[in-house]
Enzyme design. Sequence first.
Site, PDB file in Angstrom:
ATOM      1  CB  SER A 155      -0.748   0.057   1.227  1.00 47.44           C
ATOM      2  OG  SER A 155      -1.459   1.306   1.105  1.00 47.44           O
ATOM      3  CE1 TYR A 168      -3.652  -1.845   5.216  1.00 44.19           C
ATOM      4  CE2 TYR A 168      -3.650   0.061   4.764  1.00 44.19           C
ATOM      5  CZ  TYR A 168      -3.663  -1.063   4.685  1.00 44.19           C
ATOM      6  OH  TYR A 168      -4.054  -1.541   3.213  1.00 44.19           O
TER       7      TYR A 168
END
Length: 261
Positions: A155, A168
Site C-alpha cells: 500500500s 496498518y
Amino acid sequence: MSSIPTPETAAADTAAAATDAAGPVAFVTGASSGIGHATALALSHAGYRVAVGARRVERLGEIEDAAPGVILPIELDVTDAASVVGAVARTLERFGRLDVLVSNAGLMLNGMILGADLAAWERMVQTNLLGSMYAVHAALPALIAARGHVIQVSSTSGRIASLGSGVYSATKFGVSAFTESLRQEVTAQGVRVTVVEPGFVATELTSHLTDPAMRAAAAEIGDSMRTLQADDIAEAVLYALRQPEHVSVNELLIRPTDQVR
C-alpha cells in the site's frame, strides 16, 4: 480450516490434473473480493491456471464462473500457518508446480492509538504481515524450483504513515522490508520479487473499519477523487509478470491521479 487434502480430494485433484496440465500456475491469496478477485481473473485470461484462496470460500465460485481457464478454490486463513501450508500443498497436488504467488490478503482497521482496541492491532499484524510471510515461506521452495515470481500487495501506507493508520502502516512498512530482504535472498536463484503499492482503491477494504470517524474519513476521501479500480491493480501485476526474464520490476507505486499523498 486446514486445506490439507483428504484422500478423496487428492484423488479428485489427480484426475482433474490430467485435463489441465498446460500453462503456468499462480496462487492468489485474499481472492474473494477486490484486488485478489480481479487479479485471479486477469491471470486466468492471461493463460494461468489459478489457485484462489480465501476465508470466504463460498465467494470463490464467482471466479470459477467468470474465468476462462482452470480455477482451484481453496479455503484459506493466512493467519494460520498450517492452513497456508495446506493451500500450497493442494495447489502442487493439483497442478504439479507453482510459478507465481500473489500475496494479497489484507485487513485495514484504522483508528487512533490512544484507547485503541488491541485485538484489531493483532488481527492486522497477523493478516497483513505474518500472513504475507507465511505465504512466502510455504510457497518459496516451489517458486525457486520454477524460477518463479512473488508479488506482494502492499500500500502507499507502506511508504507514508498518516493519522489514524499507525498500525496498518506499520504492517505495510513491514511487508516492504520483508519483500526487499526476500528479493536479495532469491534473485540469484532466478526468482523475481515485486511489491505493488496501491493508493486509494474502490474495494471492500474500508468496509472493515469499525471506528465511525475513520469510516467517515475514508468515505470522504473516496468521494473526493477518481479512485483506482481493482482491475487497475490487476493490470499492474500482469505488467510485472510479462517482463522478459532478465527484467525484474521490484516496486510499482500506483496512485489515483487525484491523490496527493
